[in-house]
Motif scaffolding. Structure first.
Motif, PDB file in Angstrom:
ATOM      1  N   GLY A   1       0.805  -1.216   0.000  1.00 20.89           N
ATOM      2  CA  GLY A   1       0.000   0.000   0.000  1.00 20.89           C
ATOM      3  C   GLY A   1       0.838   1.267   0.000  1.00 20.89           C
ATOM      4  O   GLY A   1       0.470   2.255  -0.632  1.00 20.89           O
TER       5      GLY A   1
ATOM      6  N   CYS B   1      -0.577   2.898  -3.252  1.00 21.88           N
ATOM      7  CA  CYS B   1      -1.517   3.962  -2.897  1.00 21.88           C
ATOM      8  C   CYS B   1      -1.007   5.338  -3.299  1.00 21.88           C
ATOM      9  O   CYS B   1      -1.803   6.253  -3.541  1.00 21.88           O
ATOM     10  CB  CYS B   1      -1.823   3.932  -1.399  1.00 21.88           C
ATOM     11  N   ARG B   2       0.296   5.501  -3.387  1.00 20.91           N
ATOM     12  CA  ARG B   2       0.834   6.771  -3.854  1.00 20.91           C
ATOM     13  C   ARG B   2       0.414   7.038  -5.299  1.00 20.91           C
ATOM     14  O   ARG B   2       0.123   8.166  -5.679  1.00 20.91           O
ATOM     15  CB  ARG B   2       2.355   6.767  -3.722  1.00 20.91           C
TER      16      ARG B   2
ATOM     17  N   LEU C   1      -2.369   5.881  -6.610  1.00 22.06           N
ATOM     18  CA  LEU C   1      -3.796   6.193  -6.537  1.00 22.06           C
ATOM     19  C   LEU C   1      -4.017   7.642  -6.118  1.00 22.06           C
ATOM     20  O   LEU C   1      -4.865   8.347  -6.679  1.00 22.06           O
ATOM     21  CB  LEU C   1      -4.483   5.250  -5.547  1.00 22.06           C
TER      22      LEU C   1
ATOM     23  N   THR D   1      -9.264   8.697  -3.082  1.00 23.81           N
ATOM     24  CA  THR D   1      -8.493   7.533  -2.654  1.00 23.81           C
ATOM     25  C   THR D   1      -8.970   7.036  -1.296  1.00 23.81           C
ATOM     26  O   THR D   1      -9.110   5.826  -1.080  1.00 23.81           O
ATOM     27  CB  THR D   1      -6.992   7.880  -2.582  1.00 23.81           C
TER      28      THR D   1
ATOM     29  N   LEU E   1     -10.399   3.286  -0.546  1.00 31.36           N
ATOM     30  CA  LEU E   1      -9.761   2.426   0.457  1.00 31.36           C
ATOM     31  C   LEU E   1     -10.741   2.027   1.548  1.00 31.36           C
ATOM     32  O   LEU E   1     -10.701   0.901   2.065  1.00 31.36           O
ATOM     33  CB  LEU E   1      -8.567   3.154   1.067  1.00 31.36           C
TER      34      LEU E   1
ATOM     35  N   ALA F   1      -5.176  -1.071   2.515  1.00 26.93           N
ATOM     36  CA  ALA F   1      -6.054   0.088   2.701  1.00 26.93           C
ATOM     37  C   ALA F   1      -5.538   1.007   3.797  1.00 26.93           C
ATOM     38  O   ALA F   1      -5.567   2.243   3.663  1.00 26.93           O
ATOM     39  CB  ALA F   1      -7.468  -0.390   3.024  1.00 26.93           C
TER      40      ALA F   1
ATOM     41  N   GLY G   1      -2.694   3.531   2.775  1.00 23.05           N
ATOM     42  CA  GLY G   1      -3.098   4.738   2.069  1.00 23.05           C
ATOM     43  C   GLY G   1      -3.646   5.806   2.994  1.00 23.05           C
ATOM     44  O   GLY G   1      -3.324   6.998   2.855  1.00 23.05           O
TER      45      GLY G   1
END
Length: 389
Positions: free
Chosen positions: A57, A61-62, A64, A73, A77, A107, A110
């Motif tokens: 993540g 996630c970066r 996203l 985002t 998540l 999740a 993020g």
């Protein structure tokens, strides 16, 4: 500081919601696995699966956040984490639960990245330690859900998973509705070696150690309780003490670090105390239960603020434009430690019995302390590593 806290509040609520959800289900996962005859080593791997997802993540996630934006985002998540928590109530299977733990960790990474980036954007050198104390206090305050879940459901309940799934979705609403401040967005999606080199190596070591110790202690504590003959009431008391002690240690240590000339000296003292208390728990394992609880509470109070110290130390030396990259780097190394900790502690407990948990904690803290003691040699090596983009 008050104005910064108000702007940070929506993100703080989101983190608290996710943390409360995890606190509700984490001990129940270990207890359910233990009840079904799963080995301590395998339980450690399931606990580490969360951290493996967490590590993924911090990277994915970066991307996203960069493409979707912070608020979108967070919404995505929350939906992903809620679905994975609800799925625990549908089917019990070790490998299925391992995959669900990976999803939850993904999740959470993020949400942490966004929250800590915003915190560092709002903080200054004079209040960063106290702001991190508030942030970590909110996190530890949610740990009070763990003993409630254990007392209410024992080892076989599923209601907590349903409540947790709903909670993560509801807790993100303040972030989605707030327009008080814009959430930070990274300039690039991937963490590079250059970004790792911008953070002080000693801060990386401290954040890694925080994950190593915390992952081992909280991932294997339910297994320790069962293997030493403690009942759910005893485990609930230990979890309650952990939550209270974790909160109690935050602000005093954050205040001291803000007033000290160098935060590193505070971190050194905490590591030394962690070694002493972990060793005492191992040596006096046959003492009364109340002695165990007192030592455990002191250890938790000392360990709880260490990540905030490492993060504050790193951000003190960096410009405001690097906060998203810094948050990603620190969360990544913390996640590596959190992934390794339960595996190492589980193997130690298989080798030396349940008290191997405290032996692992003492040994790993001693190693981290030695690395910090020789940090200048490590920094010289770190500086000659090519700064690959």
């Amino acid at each position: 500081m008050r104005a910064s806290l108000i702007l940070f509040l929506p993100a703080l609520i989101a983190v608290a919601g996710f943390e409360t959800a995890l606190a509700l289900v984490s001990p129940l996962i270990s207890l359910r696995l233990e009840e079904n005859g799963v080995s301590t080593g395998m339980i450690g791997f399931v606990a580490s699966a969360y951290s493996i997802g967490y590590l993924a993540g911090t990277q994915i996630c970066r991307h996203l956040i960069a493409s979707l934006g912070g608020r979108q985002t967070v919404a995505a998540l929350a939906a992903l984490a809620g679905a994975s928590l609800l799925a625990h109530a549908i089917l019990f299977d070790v490998m299925f639960w391992l995959v669900l733990s990976v999803i939850c960790g993904f999740a959470m990474a993020g949400v942490y990245t966004i929250a800590e980036s915003l915190l560092n954007t709002l903080a200054s050198r004079g209040n960063r330690g106290r702001l991190y104390s508030v942030y970590m206090t909110a996190s530890w305050l949610t740990a009070g859900a763990s003993p409630l879940a254990v007392l209410a459901e024992g080892t076989g309940g599923m209601v907590s998973f349903i409540i947790a799934g709903v909670l993560v979705c509801v807790a993100t609403l303040p972030v989605l509705l707030s327009r008080a401040t814009e959430l930070p967005v990274p300039s690039s999606g991937s963490l590079s070696l250059r970004q790792f080199r911008t953070a002080p190596s000693v801060a990386l070591i401290i954040c890694f150690g925080s994950g190593l110790e915390g992952g081992a202690l909280h991932g294997l504590l339910p297994s320790y309780a069962i293997e030493t003959g403690l009942d759910t009431t005893d485990l609930s008391l230990m979890l309650t003490v952990a939550a209270i002690a974790g909160i109690a240690g935050q602000f005093p240590i954050g205040f001291i670090s803000d007033r000290s000339r160098e935060r590193l000296s505070v971190a050194k003292a905490i590591i030394a105390l962690s070694i002493a208390l972990s060793t005492a728990l191992f040596i006096f394992s046959g003492a009364s239960f109340m002695a165990l609880v007192i030592l455990f509470g002191l250890l938790t109070a000392i360990m709880a603020p260490i990540y905030g110290l490492g993060a504050a130390l790193a951000n003190d030396r960096l410009s405001g434009g690097c906060t998203v990259s810094t948050a990603g780097v620190l969360l990544f190394v913390n996640g590596v430690g959190t992934a390794i900790g339960p595996i190492g502690a589980g193997l130690a407990m298989e080798a030396w019995g349940p008290n191997g948990l405290f032996l692992f904690l003492a040994g790993s803290a001693a190693v981290i302390g030695l690395i910090i003691a020789y940090r200048h040699q490590i920094e010289r090596i770190w500086l000659v590593v090519p700064a690959v983009r």
